[in-house]
Scaffold this motif. Structure first.
Motif, PDB file in Angstrom:
ATOM      1  N   PHE A  78      44.368  41.537  45.191  1.00  0.00           N
ATOM      2  CA  PHE A  78      45.479  40.747  44.664  1.00  0.00           C
ATOM      3  C   PHE A  78      45.007  39.395  44.122  1.00  0.00           C
ATOM      4  CE2 PHE A  78      49.749  39.588  43.930  1.00  0.00           C
ATOM      5  CZ  PHE A  78      49.848  38.236  44.217  1.00  0.00           C
ATOM      6  N   CYS A 287      46.156  49.927  45.985  1.00  0.00           N
ATOM      7  CA  CYS A 287      46.346  48.519  45.612  1.00  0.00           C
ATOM      8  C   CYS A 287      47.275  48.385  44.404  1.00  0.00           C
ATOM      9  CB  CYS A 287      45.006  47.856  45.331  1.00  0.00           C
ATOM     10  SG  CYS A 287      44.015  47.590  46.827  1.00  0.00           S
ATOM     11  N   LEU A 291      50.640  46.268  44.492  1.00  0.00           N
ATOM     12  CA  LEU A 291      50.806  45.196  43.508  1.00  0.00           C
ATOM     13  C   LEU A 291      52.136  45.330  42.780  1.00  0.00           C
ATOM     14  CD1 LEU A 291      49.654  42.800  41.812  1.00  0.00           C
ATOM     15  CD2 LEU A 291      48.709  44.548  40.282  1.00  0.00           C
TER      16      LEU A 291
END
Ligand SMILES: Nc1ncc(C[C@H](C[SeH])C(=O)O)cc1Cl
Ligand SMILES: [Zn+2]
Ligand SMILES: [Zn+2]
Ligand SMILES: [Zn+2]
Ligand SMILES: [Zn+2]
Length: 305
Positions: A78, A287, A291
């Motif tokens: 991130f 991820c 996100l």
């Protein structure tokens, strides 16, 4: 680079924290929020990409549970994504122009280290307990939210040991202190866990409904719908006590009761095929999904009048 699609040792993560703060001195600040039982530093990275004053902030913590390796992997991903796609990705630029981020990549460094050296399946921190050789407190049962009622255990030899008293652990105390002293600016709380692909809202510590339940429910529903639409993956969503289990002492419930009314726990991939042992080849997908959920929630909060 493939750096963000591999798991990293605690030392590599500390090096990454220092390097990132060093390489982006005007955008990233490493804040020492406390230390672990074994005296390892707890660093949060403050991302502030637009120097508009008095921006609201989102807090993201990772690695509260040692074996959930995808969690710290997401925090690193991130930060990298935010720095790399600012002024490139429209949504991320809009969010970062509006909001700062506090990202705590490893909330339980002693436990994380232990999963690399001694026991891959360790969950708790590594603080020794009186009157037993059993080690560790479940940091996500140690916060002061219906502490140590049904769904936690007063037995130090269990995986859901609540600790001798609320905030007994240096790690949970550090996070609680930081949130207490920044509660005016921190508008969104997010804790990253694995596994089971869930977007959890308060409460987990009671069957009672949170006062802004329908707003929170709408946010996680939209996030789960987006993940299904863009990544063809299924996330369940709702109040913890309804969709996972009744469990007290969690950081999200405590942050919510502190006044951070947008409070979430994400359980990332997978749904049990590999569980905590999610292969590195699945890091990118996990991820990207997380996100998208973060972006969905951040944009919804920004739209609020
Ligand atoms: N407030 C909470 N929010 C989320 C969870 C689920 C995580 C999943 Se690993 C846990 O069991 O600690 C548990 C609690 Cl107590
Ligand atoms: Zn230098
Ligand atoms: Zn401060
Ligand atoms: Zn967890
Ligand atoms: Zn979990």
């Amino acid at each position: 680079s493939t750096f963000y699609y591999r798991y990293h040792t605690l030392e590599d993560i500390y090096d990454w924290i220092n390097r990132t703060a060093h390489d982006y001195p005007d955008k990233v600040k490493a804040i020492l929020v406390g230390s672990s039982y074994e005296k390892r530093p707890l660093y949060a990275l403050k991302l502030s990409l637009n120097n508009r004053p008095n921006k609201k902030a989102m807090w993201i913590d990772c690695g509260i549970h040692a074996r959930e390796w995808i969690s710290p992997a997401f925090c690193l991903f991130f930060v990298h994504y935010s720095l790399s796609f600012y002024n490139i990705n429209a949504e991320m630029t809009q969010i970062l122009d509006n909001m700062d981020f506090y990202v705590l990549p490893v909330m339980n460094p002693d436990g994380y280290k232990y999963t690399w050296t001694k026991n891959r399946m360790w969950r708790k921190n590594r603080s020794p307990q009186k009157g037993t050789s059993c080690i560790g407190v479940d940091l996500n049962r140690n916060f002061d939210a219906n502490w140590c009622t049904t769904g936690a255990s007063p037995d130090p030899c269990t995986e859901i040991y609540c600790g001798p008293f609320p905030e007994s652990e240096p790690e949970s105390q550090a996070v609680a202190n930081f949130l207490r002293s920044h509660k005016e600016s921190i508008q969104i709380y997010l804790s990253i866990h694995s596994y089971s692909q869930m977007l959890i809202i308060p409460y987990s510590c009671t069957e009672d409904e949170a006062e802004n339940h329908s707003e929170l429910y709408e946010m996680v529903k939209t996030a789960a719908d987006n993940i299904k639409r863009y990544y063809k993956n299924i996330y369940t969503y709702g109040a913890g006590a309804q969709i996972i289990y009744l469990a007290p002492g969690g950081s999200d419930d405590w942050a919510y009761n502190l006044g951070i009314k947008y409070s979430f726990t994400f359980e990332l991939q997978d749904r049990g095929k590999y569980g905590f042992l999610l292969p590195p080849s699945d890091i990118q997908g996990a991820c990207n999904e997380a996100l998208l959920a973060v972006k969905t929630i951040a944009l919804k909060v920004m739209e609020k009048p």
